[in-house]
Design a protein around this motif. Structure first.
Motif, PDB file in Angstrom:
ATOM      1  N   ASP A   1      -9.519  18.991 -31.228  1.00 12.44           N
ATOM      2  CA  ASP A   1      -8.363  19.166 -32.112  1.00 12.44           C
ATOM      3  C   ASP A   1      -7.858  17.815 -32.597  1.00 12.44           C
ATOM      4  O   ASP A   1      -7.571  17.623 -33.793  1.00 12.44           O
ATOM      5  CB  ASP A   1      -7.265  19.917 -31.344  1.00 12.44           C
ATOM      6  CG  ASP A   1      -6.123  20.364 -32.246  1.00 12.44           C
ATOM      7  OD1 ASP A   1      -6.319  20.434 -33.477  1.00 12.44           O
ATOM      8  OD2 ASP A   1      -5.036  20.661 -31.729  1.00 12.44           O
ATOM      9  N   LYS A   2      -7.766  16.852 -31.684  1.00 12.42           N
ATOM     10  CA  LYS A   2      -7.273  15.527 -32.027  1.00 12.42           C
ATOM     11  C   LYS A   2      -8.212  14.815 -32.987  1.00 12.42           C
ATOM     12  O   LYS A   2      -7.773  14.237 -33.998  1.00 12.42           O
ATOM     13  CB  LYS A   2      -7.111  14.702 -30.738  1.00 12.42           C
ATOM     14  CG  LYS A   2      -6.558  13.315 -30.940  1.00 12.42           C
ATOM     15  CD  LYS A   2      -6.201  12.680 -29.606  1.00 12.42           C
ATOM     16  CE  LYS A   2      -7.401  12.527 -28.702  1.00 12.42           C
ATOM     17  NZ  LYS A   2      -7.084  11.859 -27.425  1.00 12.42           N
TER      18      LYS A   2
ATOM     19  N   LYS B   1      -8.410  16.034 -36.873  1.00 12.95           N
ATOM     20  CA  LYS B   1      -7.400  15.576 -37.827  1.00 12.95           C
ATOM     21  C   LYS B   1      -7.817  14.300 -38.541  1.00 12.95           C
ATOM     22  O   LYS B   1      -7.233  13.932 -39.569  1.00 12.95           O
ATOM     23  CB  LYS B   1      -6.078  15.368 -37.092  1.00 12.95           C
ATOM     24  CG  LYS B   1      -5.519  16.652 -36.497  1.00 12.95           C
ATOM     25  CD  LYS B   1      -4.298  16.389 -35.636  1.00 12.95           C
ATOM     26  CE  LYS B   1      -3.798  17.677 -34.989  1.00 12.95           C
ATOM     27  NZ  LYS B   1      -2.655  17.459 -34.089  1.00 12.95           N
TER      28      LYS B   1
ATOM     29  N   ALA C   1     -14.107  18.376 -37.073  1.00 12.28           N
ATOM     30  CA  ALA C   1     -13.372  19.069 -38.136  1.00 12.28           C
ATOM     31  C   ALA C   1     -14.166  20.246 -38.675  1.00 12.28           C
ATOM     32  O   ALA C   1     -13.619  21.333 -38.913  1.00 12.28           O
ATOM     33  CB  ALA C   1     -13.040  18.091 -39.263  1.00 12.28           C
TER      34      ALA C   1
ATOM     35  N   SER D   1      -4.020  23.172 -33.309  1.00  6.47           N
ATOM     36  CA  SER D   1      -3.164  22.970 -34.482  1.00  6.47           C
ATOM     37  C   SER D   1      -3.742  23.617 -35.743  1.00  6.47           C
ATOM     38  O   SER D   1      -2.998  24.200 -36.544  1.00  6.47           O
ATOM     39  CB  SER D   1      -2.937  21.471 -34.719  1.00  6.47           C
ATOM     40  OG  SER D   1      -4.165  20.792 -34.962  1.00  6.47           O
ATOM     41  N   TYR D   2      -5.071  23.538 -35.929  1.00  2.00           N
ATOM     42  CA  TYR D   2      -5.654  24.149 -37.124  1.00  2.00           C
ATOM     43  C   TYR D   2      -5.541  25.669 -37.068  1.00  2.00           C
ATOM     44  O   TYR D   2      -5.277  26.317 -38.093  1.00  2.00           O
ATOM     45  CB  TYR D   2      -7.118  23.734 -37.299  1.00  2.00           C
ATOM     46  CG  TYR D   2      -7.764  24.387 -38.507  1.00  2.00           C
ATOM     47  CD1 TYR D   2      -7.306  24.118 -39.794  1.00  2.00           C
ATOM     48  CD2 TYR D   2      -8.797  25.311 -38.360  1.00  2.00           C
ATOM     49  CE1 TYR D   2      -7.870  24.746 -40.910  1.00  2.00           C
ATOM     50  CE2 TYR D   2      -9.368  25.939 -39.462  1.00  2.00           C
ATOM     51  CZ  TYR D   2      -8.898  25.646 -40.733  1.00  2.00           C
ATOM     52  OH  TYR D   2      -9.450  26.274 -41.831  1.00  2.00           O
TER      53      TYR D   2
END
Length: 336
Positions: free
Chosen positions: A186-187, A190, A238, A274-275
């Motif tokens: 996740d980190k 971004k 991503a 988060s996405y």
């Protein structure tokens, strides 16, 4: 139902947690994580997890009770995860819960871990009422569940192989990222571009599958290695995240349209991604749906959600378990 005080215990994997709830009010939620211990092994080692639960469970229960400002003798019911999870880890929590139930002479409630993740939404959003669709996304389970009542569930769509969280962890390991893989991906996501097409994403009705996506990422990495090239880790993260999440959200939206249920709720550890939160929020807004998701502290394994699930059982007079309750490693949503 009066304001019963419930003590919840959760030890299904690598978090030892205890919580106290009085009615709808969460009084405490203590979590002792083993992430640093298991990181050196690249994942959870069941035997090590069990041993650490043994040393942590009583201090965690004591801390939860003290933080709640109550005494053990004030407890009206004990709730414990009995599945799904690692058998050895589950047995530690079960043993503690059964001992307390017997010593305090209070009922013992057997909680399904997956159903508890759904119930976490009732803590942060007490206005949420069935019916709604729960988008379950965790390390061991992935699917769309129709929640027709506080104790009535129906699995509408599920993964045929790997869970989404399992795929995140396996891809992270292949890239060389530390455990737990989900937050690391996740980190990194971004910072990257989602421009790698690992597989052709097509909607497959009520089926979800993550094994093929995981294999496609591994094959992509191996191909680059054979060419003597290094992957752009951020772009891989991503692209993988987008494909994995889009599959789940598309399925959830399609099920919402098919059933006519316009309220969705995220549940499980991957609900912290988060996405996933951004994607499901935008899709729900575009379709005039309402979406709920618990705060980060209630996404990962925790005992507050165990209390919330037991409260739903108590509200509708579901019988408590006996002291012969045993651990069940593979446990599904109890559909009716």
């Amino acid at each position: 139902m009066d304001e019963k005080i419930i003590l919840g215990i959760e030890t299904s994997c690598d978090e030892t947690s205890a919580a106290v709830m009085k009615g709808e009010l969460l009084l405490s939620n203590v979590i002792s994580s083993q992430i640093d211990i298991h990181r050196r092994f690249g994942g959870v080692v069941p035997e090590i997890a069990s041993r650490n639960h043994l040393t942590a469970v009583i201090p965690v229960v004591d801390e939860a009770v003290n933080k709640a400002g109550v005494k053990l003798t004030d407890i009206d019911a004990i709730a414990v995860t009995y599945g799904a999870g690692l058998v050895g880890a589950l047995l530690v929590g079960l043993s503690a819960a059964k001992s307390l139930s017997y010593a305090l002479n209070v009922p013992l409630y057997a909680v399904n871990h997956i159903e508890a993740h759904i119930a976490a939404n009732y803590i942060s959003s007490p206005e949420l009422k069935p019916p709604f669709l729960a988008v379950v996304a965790s390390g061991g389970h992935t699917g769309i569940v129709r929640v027709d009542g506080y104790n009535k569930f129906a699995m509408l769509a599920s993964t045929t192989d790997d869970a989404i969280g399992e795929a995140f962890d396996k891809v992270a390991r292949a890239i060389g990222l530390p455990y737990p893989g989900g937050p690391e991906i996740d980190k990194r996501s971004k910072l990257g571009k989602a421009d790698i097409e690992f597989i052709s994403h097509k909607h497959r009705g009520s089926e979800l599958s993550y094994s093929g996506l995981k294999t496609a990422v591994v094959n992509y990495l191996h191909t680059l290695e054979q060419r003597g090239e290094k992957p752009n880790v951020e772009d891989v993260c991503a692209s993988f995240s987008k494909t994995a999440v889009d599959m789940l959200v598309d399925t959830a939206v399609n099920e919402a349209k098919r059933t006519g249920i316009k309220t969705l709720a995220l549940a499980g550890g991957v609900a912290a991604n988060s996405y996933l939160r951004e994607k499901i929020t935008s899709e729900c807004k575009a379709n005039n749906f309402t979406v709920y998701f618990p705060p980060m502290s209630l996404c990962t394994d925790n005992a507050a959600m165990i209390c919330a699930r037991a409260r739903g059982m108590m509200q509708e007079n579901i019988p408590p378990a006996g002291l012969d309750l045993n651990a069940v490693s593979y446990l599904k949503i109890q559909s009716e």
